[in-house]
Write a protein that holds these residues in place. Structure first.
Motif, mmCIF file in Angstrom:
data_model
loop_
_atom_site.group_PDB
_atom_site.id
_atom_site.type_symbol
_atom_site.label_atom_id
_atom_site.label_comp_id
_atom_site.label_asym_id
_atom_site.label_seq_id
_atom_site.Cartn_x
_atom_site.Cartn_y
_atom_site.Cartn_z
ATOM 1 N N THR A 53 0.838 -1.198 0.000
ATOM 2 C CA THR A 53 0.000 0.000 0.000
ATOM 3 C C THR A 53 0.867 1.240 0.000
ATOM 4 O OG1 THR A 53 -0.101 0.124 2.394
ATOM 5 C CG2 THR A 53 -1.813 -1.168 1.313
ATOM 6 N N GLN A 54 0.268 2.327 -0.335
ATOM 7 C CA GLN A 54 0.959 3.605 -0.336
ATOM 8 C C GLN A 54 0.615 4.409 0.908
ATOM 9 O OE1 GLN A 54 3.195 4.237 -2.639
ATOM 10 N NE2 GLN A 54 2.724 2.297 -3.599
ATOM 11 N N SER A 55 -0.069 3.790 1.873
ATOM 12 C CA SER A 55 -0.569 4.540 3.019
ATOM 13 C C SER A 55 0.534 5.260 3.794
ATOM 14 C CB SER A 55 -1.361 3.634 3.951
ATOM 15 O OG SER A 55 -0.558 2.580 4.411
ATOM 16 N N ALA A 56 1.716 4.673 3.838
ATOM 17 C CA ALA A 56 2.789 5.314 4.598
ATOM 18 C C ALA A 56 3.194 6.648 3.991
ATOM 19 C CB ALA A 56 4.006 4.393 4.661
ATOM 20 N N GLY A 57 3.043 6.804 2.699
ATOM 21 C CA GLY A 57 3.449 8.033 2.038
ATOM 22 C C GLY A 57 2.323 9.015 1.817
ATOM 23 N N ARG A 58 1.113 8.631 2.154
ATOM 24 C CA ARG A 58 -0.015 9.534 1.935
ATOM 25 C C ARG A 58 0.167 10.821 2.713
ATOM 26 N NH1 ARG A 58 -5.135 5.524 2.195
ATOM 27 N NH2 ARG A 58 -4.774 4.585 0.195
ATOM 28 N N GLY A 59 -0.180 11.902 2.040
ATOM 29 C CA GLY A 59 -0.147 13.195 2.686
ATOM 30 C C GLY A 59 1.197 13.890 2.609
ATOM 31 N N MET A 60 2.212 13.235 2.075
ATOM 32 C CA MET A 60 3.527 13.849 2.033
ATOM 33 C C MET A 60 3.531 15.087 1.137
ATOM 34 S SD MET A 60 6.105 10.539 2.131
ATOM 35 C CE MET A 60 6.831 11.076 0.645
ATOM 36 N N GLU A 68 -8.489 15.892 7.168
ATOM 37 C CA GLU A 68 -8.325 14.443 6.986
ATOM 38 C C GLU A 68 -9.339 13.893 5.984
ATOM 39 O OE1 GLU A 68 -6.614 10.902 7.057
ATOM 40 O OE2 GLU A 68 -5.824 12.649 8.106
ATOM 41 N N GLU A 69 -10.575 14.402 6.031
ATOM 42 C CA GLU A 69 -11.618 13.937 5.106
ATOM 43 C C GLU A 69 -11.214 14.212 3.654
ATOM 44 O OE1 GLU A 69 -15.882 15.698 4.335
ATOM 45 O OE2 GLU A 69 -15.892 14.464 6.159
ATOM 46 N N LYS A 70 -10.667 15.385 3.392
ATOM 47 C CA LYS A 70 -10.221 15.740 2.040
ATOM 48 C C LYS A 70 -9.026 14.880 1.637
ATOM 49 C CE LYS A 70 -9.967 18.141 -1.759
ATOM 50 N NZ LYS A 70 -10.886 17.872 -2.853
ATOM 51 N N ARG A 71 -8.118 14.610 2.574
ATOM 52 C CA ARG A 71 -6.962 13.749 2.284
ATOM 53 C C ARG A 71 -7.424 12.355 1.858
ATOM 54 N NH1 ARG A 71 -1.814 15.123 4.824
ATOM 55 N NH2 ARG A 71 -2.014 17.155 5.796
ATOM 56 N N ALA A 72 -8.421 11.816 2.591
ATOM 57 C CA ALA A 72 -8.938 10.488 2.273
ATOM 58 C C ALA A 72 -9.582 10.490 0.891
ATOM 59 C CB ALA A 72 -9.948 10.040 3.327
ATOM 60 N N GLU A 73 -10.322 11.554 0.576
ATOM 61 C CA GLU A 73 -10.955 11.665 -0.742
ATOM 62 C C GLU A 73 -9.906 11.715 -1.851
ATOM 63 O OE1 GLU A 73 -13.238 15.225 -3.082
ATOM 64 O OE2 GLU A 73 -13.867 14.853 -1.003
ATOM 65 N N MET A 74 -8.850 12.474 -1.639
ATOM 66 C CA MET A 74 -7.770 12.576 -2.627
ATOM 67 C C MET A 74 -7.081 11.223 -2.819
ATOM 68 S SD MET A 74 -6.265 16.262 -1.373
ATOM 69 C CE MET A 74 -4.879 16.339 -2.487
ATOM 70 N N GLU A 76 -8.400 8.241 -2.318
ATOM 71 C CA GLU A 76 -9.310 7.347 -3.038
ATOM 72 C C GLU A 76 -9.301 7.643 -4.529
ATOM 73 O OE1 GLU A 76 -13.185 7.506 -1.260
ATOM 74 O OE2 GLU A 76 -12.415 6.875 0.702
ATOM 75 N N GLU A 77 -9.293 8.922 -4.893
ATOM 76 C CA GLU A 77 -9.250 9.303 -6.303
ATOM 77 C C GLU A 77 -7.957 8.811 -6.952
ATOM 78 O OE1 GLU A 77 -9.765 13.540 -6.418
ATOM 79 O OE2 GLU A 77 -11.868 13.417 -5.784
ATOM 80 N N MET A 78 -6.852 8.964 -6.232
ATOM 81 C CA MET A 78 -5.563 8.529 -6.762
ATOM 82 C C MET A 78 -5.535 7.006 -6.935
ATOM 83 S SD MET A 78 -1.711 9.266 -5.313
ATOM 84 C CE MET A 78 -2.225 10.884 -4.791
ATOM 85 N N GLU A 79 -6.056 6.280 -5.951
ATOM 86 C CA GLU A 79 -6.105 4.822 -6.042
ATOM 87 C C GLU A 79 -6.948 4.381 -7.231
ATOM 88 O OE1 GLU A 79 -7.479 3.396 -2.269
ATOM 89 O OE2 GLU A 79 -5.605 3.911 -1.264
ATOM 90 N N ALA A 80 -8.084 5.056 -7.453
ATOM 91 C CA ALA A 80 -8.955 4.710 -8.576
ATOM 92 C C ALA A 80 -8.239 4.956 -9.900
ATOM 93 C CB ALA A 80 -10.249 5.510 -8.510
#
Length: 92
Positions: A53-60, A68-74, A76-80
């Motif tokens: 997963t890329q979770s460790a690098g999310r938000g860098m 946090e809600e906007k970060r999660a949305e971003m 999800e869009e990137m994963e899609a």
């Protein structure tokens, strides 16, 4: 595929091309979907497979004041987008 009585241990066969199928119960439990990557790791007792997963690098690359809600949305869009790109690369 074989399972033991408690459903924890599962086996699959390796195909002639070296491919394996991840059992559905495990794909569901660990949210593995087509296009996801898994990491194969050598361990003292054999081989360990983990979801890559890329979770460790999310938000860098996102400002700290982004909610946090906007970060999660971003994310999800990137994963899609990544999943769609991988799927298009697999199709002839």
């Amino acid at each position: 595929m074989d399972t033991d009585n408690d459903g924890e241990e599962q086996t699959t066969r390796i195909t002639r091309k070296g491919q394996v199928t991840i059992p559905k119960a495990l794909r569901t439990e660990f949210d593995l979907q087509e296009g996801d990557e898994v990491r194969w790791e050598k361990a003292e007792d054999g081989i360990r497979v983990r979801k890559a997963t890329q979770s460790a690098g999310r938000g860098m690359l996102v400002d700290e004041d982004v909610p946090e809600e906007k970060r999660a949305e971003m994310a999800e869009e990137m994963e899609a987008e990544i999943r769609e790109k991988r799927q298009s690369e697999w199709q002839p």
